[in-house]
Motif scaffolding. Structure first.
Motif, mmCIF file in Angstrom:
data_model
loop_
_atom_site.group_PDB
_atom_site.id
_atom_site.type_symbol
_atom_site.label_atom_id
_atom_site.label_comp_id
_atom_site.label_asym_id
_atom_site.label_seq_id
_atom_site.Cartn_x
_atom_site.Cartn_y
_atom_site.Cartn_z
ATOM 1 N N SER A 200 5.859 -7.621 8.223
ATOM 2 C CA SER A 200 5.450 -6.357 7.599
ATOM 3 C C SER A 200 6.190 -5.185 8.226
ATOM 4 O O SER A 200 6.755 -5.293 9.322
ATOM 5 C CB SER A 200 3.932 -6.152 7.735
ATOM 6 O OG SER A 200 3.576 -5.999 9.089
ATOM 7 N N VAL B 70 3.222 0.805 3.226
ATOM 8 C CA VAL B 70 3.064 -0.449 3.957
ATOM 9 C C VAL B 70 3.701 -1.552 3.111
ATOM 10 O O VAL B 70 3.367 -1.720 1.934
ATOM 11 C CB VAL B 70 1.585 -0.776 4.223
ATOM 12 C CG1 VAL B 70 1.455 -2.107 4.978
ATOM 13 C CG2 VAL B 70 0.930 0.350 5.008
ATOM 14 N N CYS B 71 4.652 -2.286 3.709
ATOM 15 C CA CYS B 71 5.409 -3.296 2.969
ATOM 16 C C CYS B 71 5.204 -4.685 3.564
ATOM 17 O O CYS B 71 5.049 -4.841 4.769
ATOM 18 C CB CYS B 71 6.908 -2.987 3.002
ATOM 19 S SG CYS B 71 7.324 -1.305 2.558
ATOM 20 N N ARG C 81 5.997 -0.581 8.228
ATOM 21 C CA ARG C 81 5.380 0.674 7.786
ATOM 22 C C ARG C 81 6.418 1.774 7.834
ATOM 23 O O ARG C 81 7.185 1.870 8.795
ATOM 24 C CB ARG C 81 4.169 1.013 8.653
ATOM 25 C CG ARG C 81 2.962 0.128 8.356
ATOM 26 C CD ARG C 81 1.744 0.532 9.155
ATOM 27 N NE ARG C 81 1.889 0.176 10.558
ATOM 28 C CZ ARG C 81 0.989 0.462 11.494
ATOM 29 N NH1 ARG C 81 -0.102 1.150 11.168
ATOM 30 N NH2 ARG C 81 1.182 0.089 12.747
ATOM 31 N N GLN D 84 0.845 -1.195 0.000
ATOM 32 C CA GLN D 84 0.000 0.000 0.000
ATOM 33 C C GLN D 84 0.876 1.239 0.000
ATOM 34 O O GLN D 84 1.959 1.241 0.589
ATOM 35 C CB GLN D 84 -0.914 0.033 1.233
ATOM 36 C CG GLN D 84 -1.935 -1.081 1.304
ATOM 37 C CD GLN D 84 -2.778 -0.981 2.555
ATOM 38 O OE1 GLN D 84 -3.130 0.120 3.003
ATOM 39 N NE2 GLN D 84 -3.097 -2.113 3.150
#
Length: 441
Positions: free
Chosen positions: A414, A434-435, A416, A386
């Motif tokens: 994840s 966001v990864c 951010r 995202q």
């Protein structure tokens, strides 16, 4: 006597390059049914005599010789960008050597324009005219049209004048991707590129004898030969093993191997190599659809071709590659996500029609910055899932951007990040990314 199908093919070959073709016109000109005309046109397309282009129709084209590395034609570019032809249809089969983005003044463009290049530009008639006059095709972005004078110039120069609804960056990315794909395609070598033609092929007929085989074997030094019957159609293959202990006067069709493996010219060399290795074959006949012998292909031919393919470059240089190279990590940057600073210089190719960085390029810069931040500090790989990007101030070409990525949340799977981009006028853009994290092997 030539069949109706063959007569239609010869008629198509006689048409001038750029001539429009339709089933109805061919049927009327050759006095045949529309079904017969349709099948012949499809066959002509398979042989590279005609090409069907969206929003243009079917046109007669010049049959192109295969090259080691194929270039895109303008007709292929037109298909990639889902564009429309405004003029210069006769030049659609010319090859594209490079493309230029017309984000500068006309006087600065001249030195970048060359023959068989493509100028990507918006609704700037003077830039369009300049490109055409200097031998370059023109692609108009943003869905704009152009003046009749420009269209007439494109027709006179036989240079494609196209339009697309996409923006400049998107078009450049699509063409870059197509160029890369085209470079990869050239690795897929076909049988027709390497097989030995019939006039250089040694073969026997069903009426020959074992003695004829032995004489041909002694004269040529080869041990495997295709066997043909009536109309030169393949019926078998004979090897030295087949004739051991056989009498000289015995007909060759009594000792040959029937229904042998064969190859067609459109088959890839890789698939042929697999068959040869799997079944232990040294030679395979090459045939037409009706099994008429066209030549042979040997394991030696295949191995040479595969070695040659390995030496060829496999990838082109995309805009994403260029962005990746242009993002620099200064040596003085400390190994901390709180203080990391990246530098990026905007090139003219990455701008839109008014000379400021494209939003698409900016998105790619943010993605690559996120990757570099995690890869260099935390040794982690990622996929951006995202992105919320806000573009506050315009960034022009030539500007140097300072990028400050900050990781404010990171877990096992994840992360951010907050990414700020500064130009000479202060904060120019800001993104929340966001990864998804991927464990490196």
């Amino acid at each position: 006597m030539a069949t109706k199908h063959e007569k239609i093919i010869k008629h198509i070959e006689s048409l001038p390059i750029g001539e429009k073709i339709s089933v109805r016109l061919i049927a009327k000109a050759m006095d045949v049914s529309e079904g017969t005309a349709y099948r012949a046109i499809k066959d002509a397309e398979n042989h590279g005599l005609v090409s069907t282009i969206q929003r243009v129709g079917t046109i007669r084209i010049e049959k192109k010789r295969k090259e080691a590395i194929k270039n895109l034609t303008f007709s292929e570019v037109l298909s990639v960008i889902e564009g429309e032809v405004l003029g210069g249809e006769k030049g659609l089969q010319k090859t594209l050597t490079k493309f230029i983005i017309g984000a500068m003044k006309e006087e600065a463009m001249v030195r970048y324009i060359s023959k068989e290049s493509l100028m990507i530009v918006g609704n700037r008639e003077e830039a369009q005219r300049l490109a055409l006059e200097n031998g370059a095709a023109v692609l108009i972005t943003g869905g704009f049209g152009t003046e009749k004078e420009i269209i007439d110039l494109a027709n006179g120069k036989e240079l494609p004048l196209m339009t697309t609804s996409y923006d400049t960056f998107t078009v450049a990315a699509m063409i870059n991707r197509a160029m890369t794909d085209q470079l990869i395609k050239k690795e897929i070598m076909l049988t027709e590129d390497i097989y030995t033609k019939l006039n250089q092929t040694e073969y026997l007929s069903v009426d020959d004898t074992v003695d004829d085989y032995r004489k041909l074997n002694e004269a040529s030094g080869h041990t495997r030969f295709p066997i043909v019957g009536k109309s030169n159609r393949l019926v078998g293959i004979v090897t030295a093993k087949d004739v051991i202990g056989k009498q000289d006067k015995m007909k060759i069709d009594r000792v040959m191997t029937r229904n042998p493996y064969y190859v067609k010219t459109h088959m890839s060399v890789a698939s042929v190599a697999h068959t040869m290795i799997w079944d232990g074959l040294e030679v395979m006949p090459v045939v037409k659809d009706d099994l008429t012998l066209k030549g042979i292909i040997s394991r030696q031919d295949v191995m040479k071709a595969m070695q040659s393919a390995q030496r060829q470059p496999q990838m082109g240089d995309t805009i994403a590659d260029q962005i990746n190279r242009l993002i620099k990590v200064p040596e003085e940057t400390m190994e901390s996500s709180e203080t990391m600073e990246l530098k990026f210089s905007v090139t003219p190719q990455m701008t839109n029609n008014v000379g400021t960085i494209s939003f698409g390029v900016l998105s790619e810069v943010v993605s690559e910055s996120a990757y570099k931040a995690l890869a260099s500090v935390h040794k982690r790989n990622l996929v951006v899932e995202q992105m919320s990007l806000h573009y506050f101030k315009l960034i022009q070409f030539g500007a140097e951007i300072t990028i400050i990525p900050k990781i404010f949340d990171i877990g096992r799977k994840s992360a951010r990040m907050d990414i700020e981009l500064y130009s000479e006028n202060g904060l120019a853009a800001k993104a929340i990314v966001v990864c998804q994290l991927i464990q490196k092997n």
